[in-house]
Design a protein around this motif. Structure first.
Motif, PDB file in Angstrom:
ATOM      1  N   ASP A   1       0.838  -1.199   0.000  1.00 58.15           N
ATOM      2  CA  ASP A   1       0.000   0.000   0.000  1.00 58.15           C
ATOM      3  C   ASP A   1       0.877   1.254   0.000  1.00 58.15           C
ATOM      4  O   ASP A   1       1.590   1.528   0.966  1.00 58.15           O
ATOM      5  CB  ASP A   1      -0.915   0.005   1.229  1.00 58.15           C
ATOM      6  CG  ASP A   1      -2.057   1.006   1.093  1.00 58.15           C
ATOM      7  OD1 ASP A   1      -1.816   2.119   0.594  1.00 58.15           O
ATOM      8  OD2 ASP A   1      -3.193   0.678   1.496  1.00 58.15           O
ATOM      9  N   SER A   2       0.818   2.031  -1.058  1.00 66.07           N
ATOM     10  CA  SER A   2       1.660   3.227  -1.185  1.00 66.07           C
ATOM     11  C   SER A   2       1.317   4.296  -0.152  1.00 66.07           C
ATOM     12  O   SER A   2       2.161   5.129   0.181  1.00 66.07           O
ATOM     13  CB  SER A   2       1.529   3.816  -2.594  1.00 66.07           C
ATOM     14  OG  SER A   2       0.174   4.163  -2.863  1.00 66.07           O
ATOM     15  N   HIS A   3       0.075   4.277   0.360  1.00 61.33           N
ATOM     16  CA  HIS A   3      -0.321   5.258   1.371  1.00 61.33           C
ATOM     17  C   HIS A   3       0.408   5.040   2.700  1.00 61.33           C
ATOM     18  O   HIS A   3       0.434   5.938   3.551  1.00 61.33           O
ATOM     19  CB  HIS A   3      -1.833   5.195   1.615  1.00 61.33           C
ATOM     20  CG  HIS A   3      -2.654   5.595   0.429  1.00 61.33           C
ATOM     21  ND1 HIS A   3      -3.121   4.680  -0.493  1.00 61.33           N
ATOM     22  CD2 HIS A   3      -3.058   6.812  -0.015  1.00 61.33           C
ATOM     23  CE1 HIS A   3      -3.802   5.309  -1.427  1.00 61.33           C
ATOM     24  NE2 HIS A   3      -3.782   6.613  -1.168  1.00 61.33           N
ATOM     25  N   LEU A   4       0.979   3.853   2.868  1.00 59.68           N
ATOM     26  CA  LEU A   4       1.659   3.522   4.122  1.00 59.68           C
ATOM     27  C   LEU A   4       3.179   3.673   4.011  1.00 59.68           C
ATOM     28  O   LEU A   4       3.900   3.238   4.913  1.00 59.68           O
ATOM     29  CB  LEU A   4       1.316   2.089   4.550  1.00 59.68           C
ATOM     30  CG  LEU A   4      -0.168   1.794   4.787  1.00 59.68           C
ATOM     31  CD1 LEU A   4      -0.357   0.354   5.233  1.00 59.68           C
ATOM     32  CD2 LEU A   4      -0.765   2.750   5.806  1.00 59.68           C
TER      33      LEU A   4
ATOM     34  N   ALA B   1      -5.905  -0.924   4.586  1.00 65.60           N
ATOM     35  CA  ALA B   1      -4.922  -1.606   3.753  1.00 65.60           C
ATOM     36  C   ALA B   1      -5.124  -3.124   3.795  1.00 65.60           C
ATOM     37  O   ALA B   1      -4.932  -3.812   2.784  1.00 65.60           O
ATOM     38  CB  ALA B   1      -3.515  -1.252   4.208  1.00 65.60           C
TER      39      ALA B   1
ATOM     40  N   ASP C   1      -5.712   3.230   8.990  1.00 68.44           N
ATOM     41  CA  ASP C   1      -4.936   3.030   7.761  1.00 68.44           C
ATOM     42  C   ASP C   1      -4.582   1.568   7.558  1.00 68.44           C
ATOM     43  O   ASP C   1      -4.675   1.039   6.440  1.00 68.44           O
ATOM     44  CB  ASP C   1      -3.651   3.870   7.799  1.00 68.44           C
ATOM     45  CG  ASP C   1      -3.945   5.357   7.785  1.00 68.44           C
ATOM     46  OD1 ASP C   1      -4.998   5.737   7.244  1.00 68.44           O
ATOM     47  OD2 ASP C   1      -3.123   6.133   8.317  1.00 68.44           O
TER      48      ASP C   1
ATOM     49  N   THR D   1       5.355   5.752   4.760  1.00 71.39           N
ATOM     50  CA  THR D   1       5.697   6.898   5.603  1.00 71.39           C
ATOM     51  C   THR D   1       6.672   6.428   6.682  1.00 71.39           C
ATOM     52  O   THR D   1       6.802   5.217   6.923  1.00 71.39           O
ATOM     53  CB  THR D   1       4.439   7.491   6.261  1.00 71.39           C
ATOM     54  OG1 THR D   1       3.851   6.492   7.115  1.00 71.39           O
ATOM     55  CG2 THR D   1       3.422   7.927   5.214  1.00 71.39           C
TER      56      THR D   1
END
Length: 306
Positions: free
Chosen positions: A52-55, A300, A296, A57
């Protein structure tokens, strides 16, 4: 280690949590179940963060590394225990014992430093949100991870070299389910003054400094949260570090409780039972803590399974 003495014993005997033959199948099933849950849960956390690209971080970068070390941590201890129960053989060779003890200390140290890095990440995110992306850049996060591994390797290597200097004259029994440094040193028939001194100094230093760093970070975090005007804003800010704080209490609470109480508990078997908390239970619960309290991660996970 004295080679003349080394040939006099075949290894150590891990007495485990119980010598009752009727309890062995129960212990095998219980620890196998906990190990599979811990392995699968932490592996899912890693896969979710990677896919998951949103994770992608800093917070989840450190979380994925924490899950990796937890997998290695439990895999270093539990499979050998299960094999001994299944084969009804409690002997562990000198080489296997030293290896297990080395990786146990190494991975425990890395976990310690990762939790500190995650606390610093939350401190920057809440106390300096406008500078977060500048401070917690990919290069800095990679540097923190590298320092964590280097310090852990140096600390563990120092202990490993000192243990190799000890002499063991006969076949020795450990009232534990893995090779614990403290119990192994107590069974040596040579002087342990040097390794005891190094253990108390270095372990105290590497234990107190990261814990102080976490404590200082959360003092600043709480101070910043109290300055937020709205209740919703306070809840949102605290929720971003609630999971990490839960893991910190679980990890340090169980580990410090076992090691401090071992000086007062005469029954080493009771100490071994308490050690199950931070060797198996904590790595097993970490994925649940982060997945149940983190929107999140839950989103995911749904994407991954769908």
């Amino acid at each position: 280690m004295d080679l003349g003495n080394q040939t006099r014993f075949s290894g150590f005997i891990l007495l485990g949590l119980s010598e009752d033959a009727e309890l062995q199948p129960l212990l095998f099933g219980l620890f196998l179940s906990m190990y599979l849950v811990a392995f699968t849960g932490n592996l899912l956390i890693i896969l979710v963060i990677i896919t998951d690209s949103h994770l992608h971080t800093p917070m989840y970068f450190f979380l994925s590394n924490l899950s990796f070390t937890d997998i290695c941590f439990t895999s270093n201890v539990v499979p050998k225990m299960l094999l001994n129960i299944q084969l009804q053989n409690k002997v562990i060779t000198y080489e296997d014992c030293i290896t297990q003890m080395y990786f146990f200390m190494l991975l425990g140290d890395v976990d310690n430093f990762l939790l500190t890095a995650m606390a610093y990440d939350r401190f920057v995110a809440i106390c300096h949100p406008l500078h977060y992306t500048v401070i917690m850049n990919a290069k800095f996060c990679g540097l923190l991870l590298l320092v964590a591994w280097l310090l852990s390797i140096l600390h563990t290597l120092a202990h490993g070299l000192l243990v190799l200097q000890l002499s063991f004259c006969t076949e020795l029994e450990l009232s534990h389910f893995f090779c614990d440094l403290k119990q192994v040193v107590q069974l040596a028939c040579s002087s342990t003054f040097l390794i005891d001194s190094v253990t108390y100094f270095v372990t105290g230093l590497l234990g107190v400094v990261p814990l102080f760093g976490i404590f200082f970070s959360y003092m600043k975090i709480v101070s910043s949260i109290l300055k937020i005007a709205t209740v919703g804003g306070k809840y949102k800010a605290f929720s971003t570090c609630g999971s990490h704080l839960s893991v910190v209490f679980l990890f340090y609470g169980t580990a410090l409780g076992v090691y401090f109480s071992s000086d007062f508990i005469e029954n080493s078997r009771a100490s071994a039972i308490a050690s199950v908390m931070y060797t198996v239970v904590t790595p097993m619960l970490n994925p649940f803590i982060y997945s149940l309290r983190n929107k999140d991660i839950k989103q995911a996970l749904r994407k991954l399974f769908s």
